[in-house]
Design an enzyme around this catalytic site. Sequence first.
Site, PDB file in Angstrom:
ATOM      1  N   ASP A   1       0.888  -1.296   0.144  1.00  0.00           N
ATOM      2  CA  ASP A   1      -0.116   0.146   0.075  1.00  0.00           C
ATOM      3  C   ASP A   1       0.780   1.256   0.124  1.00  0.00           C
ATOM      4  OD1 ASP A   1      -2.420   1.617   0.287  1.00  0.00           O
ATOM      5  OD2 ASP A   1      -1.896   2.010   2.354  1.00  0.00           O
ATOM      6  N   SER A   2       0.301   2.460  -0.202  1.00  0.00           N
ATOM      7  CA  SER A   2       0.968   3.749  -0.313  1.00  0.00           C
ATOM      8  C   SER A   2       1.255   3.954   1.281  1.00  0.00           C
ATOM      9  CB  SER A   2       0.010   4.730  -0.892  1.00  0.00           C
ATOM     10  OG  SER A   2      -1.095   4.840   0.117  1.00  0.00           O
TER      11      SER A   2
ATOM     12  N   CYS B   1      -4.247  -1.136  -2.337  1.00  0.00           N
ATOM     13  CA  CYS B   1      -4.241   0.157  -2.504  1.00  0.00           C
ATOM     14  C   CYS B   1      -5.303   0.310  -3.748  1.00  0.00           C
ATOM     15  CB  CYS B   1      -2.895   0.868  -2.501  1.00  0.00           C
ATOM     16  SG  CYS B   1      -2.958   2.633  -3.034  1.00  0.00           S
TER      17      CYS B   1
ATOM     18  N   CYS C   1     -11.063   3.479  -0.417  1.00  0.00           N
ATOM     19  CA  CYS C   1      -9.724   3.787  -0.191  1.00  0.00           C
ATOM     20  C   CYS C   1      -9.466   2.535   1.189  1.00  0.00           C
ATOM     21  CB  CYS C   1      -9.344   5.063   0.028  1.00  0.00           C
ATOM     22  SG  CYS C   1      -7.417   5.553   0.697  1.00  0.00           S
TER      23      CYS C   1
END
Length: 277
Positions: free
Chosen positions: A30-31, A93, A204
Site C-alpha cells: 500500500d501507499s 491500495c 480507499c
Amino acid sequence: MGNTNYKIQKQNRIDNEGVELRRQPIGVFDSGVGGISVLRECVKIMPNEDFIYYGDSKNAPYGTKPTEVVRELTIAQVKRFLEIPIKGCVIACNSATSAAVRVLREMYPELPLVGIEPALKPASLYKRDPRVLVLATPMTIKEEKFKNLLAKYEDKATIYGLPCPGLMEYVEEGKYDTSEVSNFLEELLAPYRGGVIDAVVLGCTHYPFVKDKISQVLGPGVRVFDGGEGTAREMRRRIDVAGLLTDKTTRGEVIFENSSEDKSKIELCNRLLNMYQ
Ligand code: DGL
C-alpha cells in the site's frame, strides 16, 4: 524482461524446492498503513501463511499524484517483492491498483496478483436501486478503472463518487481516533446526511480505520461496504488454484516494512493490525 525472469525463477523453485515455494510469504503493498485493513482480512482467512507488508509512507499520499508516478512506484515495489521472493502479491491500495494492476498482469502473468477496487458490486446489489456514495482518492475516482466499474452498475444504483483528499492523512499520521477527523468528516459528508444515501463504499484502504466515525456522521441507516474481505478471499483462491497454499499448520508471521525513516510507522502498523485481532 521481468516476465521471463520471473517464469524461470518460478520454474526452478517448483522443480527444486516445491515445498519452499509454498512456504514463501505473500507480499501486501500500500501507499502507507491503510492496506493493513486488507492484510487483517488476509490473516483472518489464511492464518498459517506468512505475510510481508510494505507501506510506501515516504511517498504517500498516492491518490493526489500523477498516475504515471504511482504506476512506477508500484511496479518498483512488486519487483522488490519478487526478489525476496514472494509467492503472491496483494496490491492493497485502490489508487495503486487503478494505476498499475493492468501493466503488472502483463509483466507477470503467472504471479498470483490481486488488486483492490471499490466494493461497488455488493453495494449496488444489496437492495433495489440503492443510492450509493463512493469515498475514494481523487486518483481512484478519475481513473478508467472506476469509470468502467460505474458503467457496470449505474443501471442498478444511483452512484455518487466523492474524492476525499486529506482524509487518508489522519490514518497515516495515527490520528484516526481524534476530534479532528470527526470534524473533517462532518464537513465532507454534510451534503449526504439525513437520508440522502443508502450505502457508502470505502474506496480507499485507509478509510476502514475511520469507519465508525463515517457511520456516526451518516447515521446508522447507511450500510457500509469495504472491499478488504473480498480481496483477501480472491488472493486465497488464486494461490490455492496455483497449488501454493502453505503446508504449515502453525500460525504464520507478519513482517512490516516501510519506506519512511520514521520508525513509529512500524509501531503504527502493529497497532492497526492488532485493533482487529
Ligand atoms: N490507501 C490508498 C487507496 O486505497 C490511498 C491513499 C493514498 O495514498 O492516497 O487508495
